[in-house]
Design an enzyme around this catalytic site. Structure first.
Site, PDB file in Angstrom:
ATOM      1  N   HIS A 189     -22.891 -36.399 -29.280  1.00 12.44           N
ATOM      2  CA  HIS A 189     -23.071 -34.775 -29.900  1.00 12.44           C
ATOM      3  C   HIS A 189     -22.759 -34.734 -31.134  1.00 12.44           C
ATOM      4  O   HIS A 189     -22.292 -33.515 -31.634  1.00 12.44           O
ATOM      5  CB  HIS A 189     -22.081 -34.025 -28.984  1.00 12.44           C
ATOM      6  CG  HIS A 189     -22.587 -34.081 -27.523  1.00 12.44           C
ATOM      7  ND1 HIS A 189     -23.360 -32.946 -26.927  1.00 12.44           N
ATOM      8  CD2 HIS A 189     -22.106 -34.825 -26.605  1.00 12.44           C
ATOM      9  CE1 HIS A 189     -23.474 -33.394 -25.417  1.00 12.44           C
ATOM     10  NE2 HIS A 189     -22.605 -34.373 -25.382  1.00 12.44           N
ATOM     11  N   ASN A 219     -23.378 -29.057 -20.600  1.00 11.14           N
ATOM     12  CA  ASN A 219     -24.714 -29.599 -21.018  1.00 11.14           C
ATOM     13  C   ASN A 219     -25.842 -28.561 -20.623  1.00 11.14           C
ATOM     14  O   ASN A 219     -25.712 -27.651 -19.798  1.00 11.14           O
ATOM     15  CB  ASN A 219     -25.093 -30.968 -20.563  1.00 11.14           C
ATOM     16  CG  ASN A 219     -24.354 -31.860 -21.326  1.00 11.14           C
ATOM     17  OD1 ASN A 219     -23.966 -31.818 -22.551  1.00 11.14           O
ATOM     18  ND2 ASN A 219     -24.263 -33.155 -20.792  1.00 11.14           N
ATOM     19  N   HIS A 272     -12.511 -29.224 -25.763  1.00 11.72           N
ATOM     20  CA  HIS A 272     -11.800 -30.050 -24.878  1.00 11.72           C
ATOM     21  C   HIS A 272     -11.787 -29.394 -23.721  1.00 11.72           C
ATOM     22  O   HIS A 272     -11.440 -28.443 -23.394  1.00 11.72           O
ATOM     23  CB  HIS A 272     -10.524 -30.308 -25.737  1.00 11.72           C
ATOM     24  CG  HIS A 272      -9.519 -30.955 -24.608  1.00 11.72           C
ATOM     25  ND1 HIS A 272      -9.956 -32.069 -23.919  1.00 11.72           N
ATOM     26  CD2 HIS A 272      -8.221 -31.074 -24.583  1.00 11.72           C
ATOM     27  CE1 HIS A 272      -9.021 -32.538 -23.239  1.00 11.72           C
ATOM     28  NE2 HIS A 272      -7.607 -31.739 -23.534  1.00 11.72           N
TER      29      HIS A 272
HETATM   30 FE1  HDE Z   1     -18.497 -35.137 -23.700  1.00  9.67          FE
HETATM   31  N1  HDE Z   1     -17.697 -36.068 -25.229  1.00  9.67           N
HETATM   32  N2  HDE Z   1     -17.968 -37.005 -22.768  1.00  9.67           N
HETATM   33  N3  HDE Z   1     -19.732 -34.742 -21.928  1.00  9.67           N
HETATM   34  N4  HDE Z   1     -19.255 -33.877 -24.776  1.00  9.67           N
HETATM   35  C1  HDE Z   1     -17.904 -35.388 -26.459  1.00  9.67           C
HETATM   36  O1  HDE Z   1     -15.809 -34.984 -28.133  1.00  9.67           O
HETATM   37  C2  HDE Z   1     -16.738 -37.718 -23.072  1.00  9.67           C
HETATM   38  C3  HDE Z   1     -19.772 -35.174 -20.716  1.00  9.67           C
HETATM   39  C4  HDE Z   1     -20.135 -32.786 -24.235  1.00  9.67           C
HETATM   40  O2  HDE Z   1     -20.191 -29.748 -29.797  1.00  9.67           O
HETATM   41  C5  HDE Z   1     -16.707 -35.971 -27.458  1.00  9.67           C
HETATM   42  O3  HDE Z   1     -15.165 -33.898 -29.609  1.00  9.67           O
HETATM   43  C6  HDE Z   1     -16.442 -38.858 -21.878  1.00  9.67           C
HETATM   44  C7  HDE Z   1     -20.149 -34.577 -19.878  1.00  9.67           C
HETATM   45  C8  HDE Z   1     -20.532 -31.790 -25.122  1.00  9.67           C
HETATM   46  O4  HDE Z   1     -18.357 -30.516 -30.241  1.00  9.67           O
HETATM   47  C9  HDE Z   1     -16.148 -37.174 -26.756  1.00  9.67           C
HETATM   48  C10 HDE Z   1     -17.382 -38.210 -20.912  1.00  9.67           C
HETATM   49  C11 HDE Z   1     -20.433 -33.268 -20.428  1.00  9.67           C
HETATM   50  C12 HDE Z   1     -19.906 -32.297 -26.545  1.00  9.67           C
HETATM   51  C13 HDE Z   1     -16.596 -36.907 -25.169  1.00  9.67           C
HETATM   52  C14 HDE Z   1     -18.343 -37.149 -21.107  1.00  9.67           C
HETATM   53  C15 HDE Z   1     -20.308 -33.582 -21.902  1.00  9.67           C
HETATM   54  C16 HDE Z   1     -19.243 -33.597 -25.974  1.00  9.67           C
HETATM   55  C17 HDE Z   1     -17.220 -36.291 -28.835  1.00  9.67           C
HETATM   56  C18 HDE Z   1     -17.545 -38.939 -19.707  1.00  9.67           C
HETATM   57  C19 HDE Z   1     -20.998 -31.883 -19.976  1.00  9.67           C
HETATM   58  C20 HDE Z   1     -20.181 -31.691 -27.842  1.00  9.67           C
HETATM   59  C21 HDE Z   1     -16.709 -35.342 -29.903  1.00  9.67           C
HETATM   60  C22 HDE Z   1     -16.329 -39.032 -18.869  1.00  9.67           C
HETATM   61  C23 HDE Z   1     -20.372 -31.404 -18.857  1.00  9.67           C
HETATM   62  C24 HDE Z   1     -18.754 -30.785 -27.974  1.00  9.67           C
HETATM   63  C25 HDE Z   1     -15.895 -34.795 -29.126  1.00  9.67           C
HETATM   64  C26 HDE Z   1     -19.074 -30.296 -29.402  1.00  9.67           C
HETATM   65  C27 HDE Z   1     -18.280 -34.381 -26.919  1.00  9.67           C
HETATM   66  C28 HDE Z   1     -16.344 -37.666 -24.099  1.00  9.67           C
HETATM   67  C29 HDE Z   1     -19.249 -36.656 -20.515  1.00  9.67           C
HETATM   68  C30 HDE Z   1     -20.451 -32.440 -22.820  1.00  9.67           C
HETATM   69  C31 HDE Z   1     -16.192 -38.418 -27.217  1.00  9.67           C
HETATM   70  C32 HDE Z   1     -15.567 -39.737 -22.022  1.00  9.67           C
HETATM   71  C33 HDE Z   1     -20.173 -34.790 -18.132  1.00  9.67           C
HETATM   72  C34 HDE Z   1     -21.203 -30.785 -25.147  1.00  9.67           C
HETATM   73  O5  HDE Z   1     -14.616 -36.972 -26.763  1.00  9.67           O
END
Ligand code: HDE
Length: 699
Positions: A83, A156, A347
């Site tokens: 993202h 999402n 978060h």
């Molecule tokens: Fe994320 N995801 N994600 N994700 N995600 C990040 O956090 C992660 C997942 C989502 O505009 C990171 O600050 C793991 C699902 C959005 O700043 C990180 C897993 C969904 C955004 C991270 C998922 C999301 C992130 C990268 C699986 C929808 C952008 C930078 C367990 C429900 C937020 C940050 C923004 C961002 C980890 C799966 C949505 C790395 C480990 C499912 C919208 O922490």
């Protein structure tokens, strides 16, 4: 308070004292401000470094130069691992009614009360400098600044996910990102490593269907839905819990581009969606979403034929309908991209009393990741003090120090219990967050529950819920992506999965690829069900509103074009809430009509607009016959199934572009009777699907 110089300020950027992060040291309103160093020392010369003689070497002593260059050298921070490319906006949320039946969350009690929000939309795979329109999931992250602390709904635009367990996330992301030896492709899933991984992960099949659908090539960020994905809990003041799924619905409806359009947009305007969001807010066309929940109890959860803790499953709206609970309006652009959109830290663990987690194993892993990632991205544990992340309610605890600590907590006491600071902060069992006592403990184990094992039924449900054009697009997307895969074994494995999802899908993709009969035979753990009713709510086309609200219509004009005709069209479109942009071979004032174009033709291909109209003068049309960009303008609009309006002078151009002037195919004579009404009615369809068969193979 943030104050901008009014001449350069955007319209939407009215100073707002209440906005989160609305404090900065650059706050003076007076004219003639003096430029200073970061230490506040006035600078006498910002053009020349300090030298030993006018033509001599620069002196190390030049603290002004060194501070400025040193700061510049460190302007970039690591981009988000996923993202990375995003666009943000401020706004507010307002509940429709008191929701105390479901939750004690303070911001959901009073329909008169608004809560500030900051939203960041994003693509997932590409880097921060990648384009806006790849085929990709869009992030939809909302930070609610409630009086009980920040609540982040980090979702999402697709209601399910690729994997069921957080432990697979690094593998998923490594497979979709640029391949590590060659560093390409950027922002695209059409390569071997992604499909290698996906084809070895049957649990990804449902999400792959969404990813290959039009959901991943949205028209704009104002036209996407948002989903919390996981099942959450709402908890009321009596401690009763209700399961919920969160849904955002855009007031403009969902709309997508065609693949060819998305590809061309990437070149025509890499910032297409960021610009669209910015301009809409700047023009006062504030995007709006309704927040709804699917609320259900344990008994209903037990009756469903899948596990509500499995994030690869959705609950069809036809089974549990949506209850609208409030609306969100985005009405203010960021004043500084880095300070706000880049530094905002979402978060899923930012939660408030009245909302709680479930043991969905994907959500549980996320609860670690988002806090952890801020350490490397924002440099330390004090990121909550960055203005955009700061809660609007008081925060008091005994956490101290660390990189970039801004707060200056006074006194001797930095521990609890204590007797030296009787007025200091104490825990509060009544107001404090208490976790719902979920009785879900069991033996320590690494295993996937049996109830997560059906990977194909909902993929099939999705396919069967699509209209014929949408099914055609899914076939084309699989064909495109798998044709980019170089390893034949990955293609044949994937074709095997498609056969399982729906034999017709597998056959159509295999035929389009020229690989009939080559699919692997895959034996599923649980065979797909054949008795699921389609869910029409999953189709974009099926529920698309007929409207031009928030859309942009481009009018191609030349010297001598009829200004009256333009004016009439402008008024009619305005009445419907649409914008009109004038495109001409030159950007200066036109001769013979005083029209002032908004854009020059070479920089304004028709792919940027929702519908097009050509109103050249006869002489202007003659000149345009020799301009490839003008012919492409019409040909692309036709190929992208957009409404086309024209006047008599346009006929030779349409001929050259190979376009028949057939109103049934959405090509409308504007100078005919009811021309403008007819054109607008056609543009309201967004796409003229009847035309599809004329311009691309029906796969
Ligand atoms: Fe994320 N995801 N994600 N994700 N995600 C990040 O956090 C992660 C997942 C989502 O505009 C990171 O600050 C793991 C699902 C959005 O700043 C990180 C897993 C969904 C955004 C991270 C998922 C999301 C992130 C990268 C699986 C929808 C952008 C930078 C367990 C429900 C937020 C940050 C923004 C961002 C980890 C799966 C949505 C790395 C480990 C499912 C919208 O922490």
């Amino acid at each position: 308070m943030i104050v901008r110089k009014s001449k350069t300020a955007s319209k939407s950027q009215a100073p707002s004292e209440a906005r989160p992060g609305g404090e900065t040291h650059q706050t003076t309103t007076s004219a003639n401000q003096t430029l200073t160093t970061n230490q506040g020392v006035a600078i006498s010369d910002n053009q020349n470094s300090l030298k030993s003689g006018a033509r001599g070497p620069t002196l190390l002593e030049d603290f002004v130069l060194r501070e400025k260059i040193q700061h510049f050298d460190h302007e970039r921070i690591p981009e988000r691992i996923v993202h990375a490319r995003g666009s943000g906006a401020h706004g507010y949320f307002q509940p429709f009614k008191n929701l105390s039946k479901f939750t004690k969350a303070e911001f959901l009690q009073d329909p008169k009360k608004t809560t500030k929000v900051f939203v960041r939309f994003s693509t997932v795979a590409g880097g921060a400098g990648s384009v806006d329109t790849p085929r990709d999931v869009r992030g939809f992250a909302v930070k609610f600044y409630t009086e009980e602390g920040n609540f982040d709904l980090v979702g999402n635009n697709i209601p399910v996910f690729f994997i069921q367990d957080a432990i697979k996330f690094p593998d998923l992301i490594h497979s979709v990102k640029m391949e590590p030896d060659r560093a390409f492709p950027q922002a695209g899933s059409a390569h071997d490593t992604f499909w290698d991984f996906a084809s070895l992960m049957p649990e990804s099949m449902h999400m792959l269907m969404w990813a290959m659908s039009d959901r991943t090539i949205p028209r704009s960020l104002r036209h996407i839905e948002g989903f919390g994905v996981h099942t959450f809990r709402l908890v009321n003041a009596q401690g009763e819990s209700t399961f919920v799924k969160f849904h955002w619905r855009p007031s403009l409806g969902v709309a997508s581009t065609l693949w060819d359009e998305a590809v061309k947009l990437a070149g025509a305007d890499p910032d297409y969606q960021r610009r669209d969001l910015w301009e809409a807010i700047d023009n006062g066309d504030y995007p709006e979403w309704t927040l709804s929940i699917q609320a259900f109890d344990q008994k209903t959860a037990d009756e469903l034929d899948f596990d509500i803790l499995d994030p690869t499953k959705l609950i069809p709206e036809e089974i549990i309908p949506l209850t609208p609970i409030g609306r969100m309006v985005l009405n203010e652009n960021p004043v500084n991209f880095f300070a706000e959109t880049e530094q905002v830290a979402f978060h899923p663990g930012h939660i408030v009393p009245g909302i709680d987690f479930t043991p969905d194993p994907l959500l549980q892993g996320r609860l670690h990741s988002y806090l952890d990632t801020q350490l490397s991205r924002l440099g330390g544990p004090n990121f909550h003090e960055i203005p955009i992340n700061k809660p609007v309610c008081p925060m008091r605890n005994f956490q101290r120090d660390g990189h970039m600590r801004m707060a200056v907590p006074p006194g001797r006491v930095a521990y609890e219990p204590n007797s030296l600071d009787p007025n200091g902060p104490r825990e509060n069992p009544t107001r404090g967050f208490a976790s719902f006592p979920d009785p879900n403990a069991g033996p320590k184990t690494r295993e996937r529950p049996e109830s997560f094992a059906d990977h194909y039924s909902q993929a099939r449900l999705f396919w069967r819920s699509m209209t014929p054009p949408e099914q055609g697009h899914i076939v084309s997307a699989f064909t495109f992506e798998l044709s980019k895969v170089e390893t034949p074994a990955i293609r044949t494995r994937m074709l095997g999965h498609l056969d399982l999802i729906e034999p017709e899908l597998g056959k159509r993709v295999a035929t389009a690829m020229g690989m009939v009969g080559e699919a692997d035979k895959i034996t599923p753990a649980v065979p797909p069900r054949d008795d699921l009713d389609p869910s029409p709510a999953l189709s974009i086309i099926g529920k698309a509103p007929k409207t031009v609200q928030g859309r942009t219509v481009a009018v191609l004009v030349t010297d001598g074009s009829d200004a009256n005709a333009v004016q009439k069209l402008r008024q009619a479109l305005k009445k419907e809430g649409a914008n009109l942009k004038l495109v001409a071979p030159k950007v200066g004032k036109l001769e013979g009509n005083g029209l002032v174009p908004d854009m020059q033709l070479d920089g304004a291909p028709s792919v940027l607009f929702d519908a097009v109209v050509a109103l050249p003068s006869e002489a202007g049309a003659k000149e345009l016959l020799g301009v490839a960009a003008a012919i492409d303008w019409l040909r692309d609009a036709f190929g992208h199934l957009k409404a086309i309006g024209f006047n008599a002078a346009t006929n030779p151009l349409l001929d050259k572009a190979g376009i028949d002037t057939d109103a049934a195919m959405g090509v409308i004579a504007l100078d005919g009777k009811n021309g403008i009404e007819g054109f607008i009615a056609t543009a309201k369809k967004h796409k003229i699907w009847e035309r599809d068969k004329l311009v691309r193979p029906q796969r």
